[in-house]
Write a protein that holds these residues in place. Structure first.
Motif, PDB file in Angstrom:
ATOM      1  N   ILE A   1       0.809  -1.187   0.081  1.00 44.53           N
ATOM      2  CA  ILE A   1       0.114   0.103  -0.028  1.00 44.53           C
ATOM      3  C   ILE A   1       1.013   1.165  -0.248  1.00 44.53           C
ATOM      4  O   ILE A   1       2.041   1.284   0.396  1.00 44.53           O
ATOM      5  N   LYS A   2       0.436   2.441  -0.646  1.00 45.95           N
ATOM      6  CA  LYS A   2       1.259   3.450  -0.670  1.00 45.95           C
ATOM      7  C   LYS A   2       0.618   4.433   0.512  1.00 45.95           C
ATOM      8  O   LYS A   2      -0.605   4.458   1.169  1.00 45.95           O
TER       9      LYS A   2
ATOM     10  N   ARG B   1       5.774   1.451   7.779  1.00 42.70           N
ATOM     11  CA  ARG B   1       5.530   0.674   8.883  1.00 42.70           C
ATOM     12  C   ARG B   1       6.618   0.965  10.087  1.00 42.70           C
ATOM     13  O   ARG B   1       7.791   1.151   9.811  1.00 42.70           O
ATOM     14  N   ARG B   2       6.041   0.967  11.342  1.00 45.42           N
ATOM     15  CA  ARG B   2       6.732   1.409  12.387  1.00 45.42           C
ATOM     16  C   ARG B   2       6.655   0.808  13.894  1.00 45.42           C
ATOM     17  O   ARG B   2       5.488   0.535  13.985  1.00 45.42           O
TER      18      ARG B   2
ATOM     19  N   ASP C   1       2.881   8.833   5.343  1.00 44.38           N
ATOM     20  CA  ASP C   1       4.179   9.175   4.733  1.00 44.38           C
ATOM     21  C   ASP C   1       3.860   8.973   3.264  1.00 44.38           C
ATOM     22  O   ASP C   1       3.947   8.031   2.697  1.00 44.38           O
ATOM     23  N   GLN C   2       3.644  10.154   2.732  1.00 46.11           N
ATOM     24  CA  GLN C   2       3.106  10.075   1.155  1.00 46.11           C
ATOM     25  C   GLN C   2       4.287   9.630   0.294  1.00 46.11           C
ATOM     26  O   GLN C   2       3.944   9.305  -0.764  1.00 46.11           O
TER      27      GLN C   2
END
Length: 208
Positions: free
Chosen positions: A37-38, A42-43, A67-68
């Protein structure tokens, strides 16, 4: 978005997993696709005081942060007919009640060429969650993961299994955040005499 609202509209749907769902969905499904996915990264910024930690020492598990410029790889599962209700009930307990995640809808892009993007549900923990931990250095996150465990096992198992998935299914993707934390955690483990690296030949339990 609530599970009952989704059920009113869908006889089939897709669920995108980017954490433990990539190796242990825990629900029946018709099929699965590797992809991404855009607009999200992931964090390991979410706390876990049930599956991989406890109230005194919460573990660290992944969530998505907008985050684009980023994209996040994982697995989309297709559930149909009676699977839909069973899946949503199961994930509501696993992710929402015990994990503190909310449900969003995202565009999922399959890795396999020639396949069209599709809409999928995704579970995201946001900063207003009471067990949200937020950002920290890779070393700080690794140190926390190295000492935490919960009802489904050690936090390090979660980390290693996620890294294994990426290397196996998305070898062309360099997930710097994930791999840096994994390297730091595995370096810390020998210092902690009571903790051993997971046996990679054995099945590892999942978490949120």
């Amino acid at each position: 978005m609530k599970p009952q609202d989704i059920l009113k509209e869908k006889s089939s749907l897709w669920v995108f997993g980017y954490g433990s769902l990539v190796w242990k969905p825990g629900f029946a499904h018709r099929g699965r696709k590797i992809g991404y996915i855009k607009g999200y990264k992931r964090r390991f910024w979410h706390g876990d005081d049930f599956y991989r930690g406890d109230k005194e020492n919460p573990g660290r598990v992944v969530t998505l942060v907008e985050d684009q410029e980023a994209c996040t790889w994982g697995v989309a599962y297709e559930v149909t007919d009676s699977q839909v209700e069973e899946c949503l009930q199961y994930l509501n307990m696993r992710e929402v009640v015990l994990g503190g995640y909310i449900i969003e809808t995202v565009e999922f892009i399959p890795k396999e060429k020639g396949q069209c993007p599709l809409l999928a549900l995704v579970y995201i923990a946001t900063s207003d969650n009471p067990i949200y931990l937020g950002p920290a250095s890779d070393l700080q996150i690794a140190a926390q993961i190295a000492i935490c465990s919960g009802n489904t096992g050690h936090n390090i198992e979660y980390l290693v299994r996620l890294a294994e998935f990426m290397r196996l299914h998305c070898p062309e993707v360099e997930d710097e955040h994930l791999f840096s934390i994994e390297a730091a955690a595995l370096n810390i483990l020998p210092v902690c005499g009571e903790i051993k690296p997971p046996d990679q030949k054995s099945p590892l339990p999942g978490t949120v």
